[in-house]
Design an enzyme around this catalytic site. Structure first.
Site, PDB file in Angstrom:
ATOM      1  N   GLY A   1       0.297   1.186  -3.242  1.00 25.33           N
ATOM      2  CA  GLY A   1       0.243   0.468  -4.511  1.00 25.33           C
ATOM      3  C   GLY A   1       1.045   1.040  -5.657  1.00 25.33           C
ATOM      4  N   GLY A   2       1.912   2.009  -5.383  1.00 31.62           N
ATOM      5  CA  GLY A   2       2.695   2.614  -6.463  1.00 31.62           C
ATOM      6  C   GLY A   2       3.523   1.573  -7.215  1.00 31.62           C
ATOM      7  N   LYS A   3       4.218   0.735  -6.461  1.00 30.14           N
ATOM      8  CA  LYS A   3       5.100  -0.239  -7.121  1.00 30.14           C
ATOM      9  C   LYS A   3       4.292  -1.419  -7.649  1.00 30.14           C
ATOM     10  CE  LYS A   3       8.895   1.440  -4.374  1.00 30.14           C
ATOM     11  NZ  LYS A   3       8.044   2.170  -3.385  1.00 30.14           N
TER      12      LYS A   3
ATOM     13  N   CYS B   1      13.258   3.531   1.524  1.00 32.46           N
ATOM     14  CA  CYS B   1      13.487   4.950   1.213  1.00 32.46           C
ATOM     15  C   CYS B   1      14.280   5.553   2.381  1.00 32.46           C
ATOM     16  CB  CYS B   1      12.181   5.691   0.952  1.00 32.46           C
ATOM     17  SG  CYS B   1      10.975   5.579   2.264  1.00 32.46           S
TER      18      CYS B   1
ATOM     19  N   ALA C   1       0.824  -1.214   0.000  1.00 33.39           N
ATOM     20  CA  ALA C   1       0.000   0.000   0.000  1.00 33.39           C
ATOM     21  C   ALA C   1       0.864   1.273   0.000  1.00 33.39           C
ATOM     22  CB  ALA C   1      -0.909  -0.006   1.221  1.00 33.39           C
TER      23      ALA C   1
ATOM     24  N   ASP D   1      -0.687  -6.060   2.326  1.00 35.77           N
ATOM     25  CA  ASP D   1      -0.296  -5.019   3.290  1.00 35.77           C
ATOM     26  C   ASP D   1      -0.982  -5.344   4.609  1.00 35.77           C
ATOM     27  OD1 ASP D   1       1.154  -2.082   2.845  1.00 35.77           O
ATOM     28  OD2 ASP D   1      -0.109  -2.180   4.635  1.00 35.77           O
TER      29      ASP D   1
ATOM     30  N   ASP E   1       9.320  -3.840  -0.046  1.00 37.99           N
ATOM     31  CA  ASP E   1       9.507  -2.386   0.067  1.00 37.99           C
ATOM     32  C   ASP E   1       9.231  -2.083   1.535  1.00 37.99           C
ATOM     33  OD1 ASP E   1       9.812   0.276  -0.574  1.00 37.99           O
ATOM     34  OD2 ASP E   1       7.796   0.505  -1.408  1.00 37.99           O
TER      35      ASP E   1
ATOM     36  N   ASP F   1      -0.108  -9.893   7.542  1.00 40.42           N
ATOM     37  CA  ASP F   1       1.227  -9.568   8.060  1.00 40.42           C
ATOM     38  C   ASP F   1       2.245 -10.382   7.263  1.00 40.42           C
ATOM     39  OD1 ASP F   1       3.570  -9.310   9.474  1.00 40.42           O
ATOM     40  OD2 ASP F   1       2.640  -9.574  11.440  1.00 40.42           O
TER      41      ASP F   1
HETATM   42  C1  LIG Z   1       7.128   1.943   2.214  1.00 39.05           C
HETATM   43  S1  LIG Z   1       5.454   1.615   2.409  1.00 39.05           S
HETATM   44  C2  LIG Z   1       5.091   0.756   0.915  1.00 39.05           C
HETATM   45  C3  LIG Z   1       4.900   1.626  -0.296  1.00 39.05           C
HETATM   46  C4  LIG Z   1       4.397   0.840  -1.490  1.00 39.05           C
HETATM   47  N1  LIG Z   1       5.250  -0.284  -1.795  1.00 39.05           N
HETATM   48  C5  LIG Z   1       4.269   1.713  -2.723  1.00 39.05           C
HETATM   49  O1  LIG Z   1       5.141   1.710  -3.571  1.00 39.05           O
HETATM   50  O2  LIG Z   1       3.252   2.392  -2.844  1.00 39.05           O
HETATM   51  C6  LIG Z   1       5.487   0.328   3.573  1.00 39.05           C
HETATM   52  C7  LIG Z   1       4.179  -0.404   3.766  1.00 39.05           C
HETATM   53  O3  LIG Z   1       4.463  -1.553   4.572  1.00 39.05           O
HETATM   54  C8  LIG Z   1       3.291  -1.873   5.288  1.00 39.05           C
HETATM   55  N2  LIG Z   1       3.686  -2.814   6.342  1.00 39.05           N
HETATM   56  C9  LIG Z   1       4.354  -2.556   7.491  1.00 39.05           C
HETATM   57  N3  LIG Z   1       4.555  -3.702   8.173  1.00 39.05           N
HETATM   58  C10 LIG Z   1       4.024  -4.703   7.434  1.00 39.05           C
HETATM   59  C11 LIG Z   1       3.907  -6.108   7.607  1.00 39.05           C
HETATM   60  N4  LIG Z   1       4.386  -6.713   8.708  1.00 39.05           N
HETATM   61  N5  LIG Z   1       3.283  -6.832   6.651  1.00 39.05           N
HETATM   62  C12 LIG Z   1       2.778  -6.229   5.544  1.00 39.05           C
HETATM   63  N6  LIG Z   1       2.842  -4.892   5.339  1.00 39.05           N
HETATM   64  C13 LIG Z   1       3.466  -4.149   6.269  1.00 39.05           C
HETATM   65  C14 LIG Z   1       2.783  -0.525   5.745  1.00 39.05           C
HETATM   66  O4  LIG Z   1       1.414  -0.591   6.058  1.00 39.05           O
HETATM   67  C15 LIG Z   1       3.075   0.335   4.505  1.00 39.05           C
HETATM   68  O5  LIG Z   1       1.930   0.406   3.692  1.00 39.05           O
END
Ligand SMILES: C[S@@+](CC[C@H](N)C(=O)[O-])C[C@H]1O[C@@H](n2cnc3c(N)ncnc32)[C@H](O)[C@@H]1O
Length: 433
Positions: A259-261, A375, A257, A277, A322, A303
């Site tokens: 969802g960009g990538k 990032c 989330a 996510d 990511d 998770d």
């Molecule tokens: C850096 S952002 C991702 C950005 C996304 N990849 C994009 O390009 O739009 C990190 C994401 O990791 C999710 N997240 C954190 N811990 C997580 C876990 N244990 N399992 C799945 N998602 C997780 C967060 O909710 C957040 O949406």
């Protein structure tokens, strides 16, 4: 004018809540909703971002000038004063207009008893600004408006580049778009932008990217509703390329989330994508983005560190992690990172990233590839993280990413502002056959 419509008063209230812990994005969205005039909305956004970016400089300046400390319930007046200094010193507004409008905003806040103080303090700044600026410039923390722990960490990890990283974090970021190649060719989209009088640059190394000449409301650009493009920094656009995607592959985007990538992966190849996510509140936005772009994925809440709950047992050919990180590479876009991130957060983030890597590794098929992305610009989350991971997993082989970025252990690092892009780290880890 009521606080409802005064951009400075709204920015002051929003900035005070950011300083108290609210995210800049949430504060910005809720205050922008109270303003209809587009120019006022743009001013509100600029004030709020520059206020958060420069808080650690001008808040200290205020402390030195206030004869009596402001009460906690007057946090909005403190924020308004910081915004006054930001208008005078950073935003290049005329002295007279900035002071008059900031004094006026006390009325919109229904705190006109502070009008005299705001007026006197900003005028005093104008008289004494040379000496006061020199004083603030003596300390790195107030010169660059960064917390000390972060300055020290940057100096340790990037001794030669620390100054330029700090400077890049204080410059606003350009607006990058990613063209949806399933809907329109980049050249045709550029022609549509030119026909609408909108200039842009085409970076050579990113096949789907363009950079607009000026920031603007993207929903008003040609082709927004038809899903011709998304907003995405050039560094983030490397993920789909580095995954080396082919039709028919099973791909997992483990932290997907908003969802960009995920969207770029689906635009690039006909793959079967699971977009996972753990934060269910972030998934509606991911679904909306995919729908606008005409893309489909298996979107799941779960998770990533507990695959048992959501994995069907079939190995993936590609995994993108990511990972949640310190966001120290995108401070220019999210300056509230300077205010909210603490030194203690880093070990906890490193532990989470390691847990995610270890939990996801068994899901990757032999001959498959995991792309680890952050990032962040901190070695603990990047080079050291991957070195430790490869050490723990004998069937993992780190491969150099084909990027002309800084070598960072087995990975590659772009630093904020380099090639106009965000600070970003990638490592490619292949699984032995
Ligand atoms: C850096 S952002 C991702 C950005 C996304 N990849 C994009 O390009 O739009 C990190 C994401 O990791 C999710 N997240 C954190 N811990 C997580 C876990 N244990 N399992 C799945 N998602 C997780 C967060 O909710 C957040 O949406």
């Amino acid at each position: 004018m009521s606080a409802k419509a005064d951009p400075r008063a709204l920015a002051a209230q929003a900035l005070a809540s950011v300083v108290a812990g609210q995210s800049l994005r949430a504060a910005s969205d809720s205050s922008a909703a109270k303003i209809h005039d587009l120019r006022d909305r743009a001013l509100l956004s600029a004030l709020l971002h520059e206020g958060a970016r420069w808080w650690l400089r001008f808040d200290v300046a205020l402390d030195a000038m206030l004869e009596r400390p402001l009460r906690e319930r007057d946090a909005d007046i403190r924020a308004l004063l910081v915004l006054g200094l930001v208008q005078l010193q950073i935003m290049g507004m005329s002295d007279y207009a900035a002071v008059a409008a900031t004094v006026e905003a006390t009325r919109a806040l229904r705190k006109s008893s502070f009008a005299g103080l705001v007026n006197a303090l900003l005028r005093r700044w104008l008289r004494e600004r040379e000496a006061r600026t020199a004083q603030l410039d003596r300390e790195a923390a107030t010169r660059t408006a960064h917390p000390r722990w972060l300055i020290e960490k940057l100096q340790f990890d990037w001794p030669e580049q620390a100054e330029s990283i700090l400077a890049a974090n204080n410059a606003p970021a350009p607006l990058w778009l990613r063209v949806n190649r399933r809907r329109v060719a980049r050249a045709d989209f550029v022609a549509q932008l030119h026909a609408a009088g909108i200039g842009c640059q085409l970076p050579q190394a990113e096949p789907d990217a363009l950079v607009l000449d000026a920031s603007r409301d993207v929903t008003a650009l040609p082709g927004y509703a038809q899903g011709f493009f998304s907003v995405q920094d050039g560094a983030a656009q490397q993920a789909a390329i580095l995954l080396d995607l082919h039709a028919g592959q099973r791909v997992l985007d483990a932290c997907a989330a908003p969802g960009g990538k995920s969207a770029h992966i689906l635009e690039t190849a006909d793959v079967e994508l699971t977009a996972l996510d753990s934060d269910a509140r972030r998934l509606p936005r991911l679904r909306e983005n995919l729908a606008r772009l005409g893309l489909t994925a298996d979107v799941r809440t779960g998770d990533a560190a507990v695959p048992h709950d959501w994995w069907d047992g079939k190995p993936f050919d590609r995994i993108l992690l990511d990972a949640p990180c310190s966001a120290t590479g995108i401070i220019r876009r999210q300056p509230d990172v300077k205010l909210h991130r603490r030194a203690d957060d880093i070990p906890a983030l490193v532990a989470t990233q390691a847990r995610l890597l270890d939990a996801l590794w068994p899901l990757l098929g032999r001959g498959g590839r995991l792309v680890y992305a952050t990032c962040s610009v901190l070695a603990d989350e990047n080079a050291s993280q991957i070195a430790a991971f490869v050490q723990r997993h004998p069937d993992a082989r780190a491969v150099a990413a084909p990027l002309a970025w800084h070598a960072a252990g087995a990975g590659r690092q772009n630093l904020p502002g380099e090639s106009g892009m965000d600070g970003f780290f990638y490592a490619l880890v292949d699984k032995h056959n």
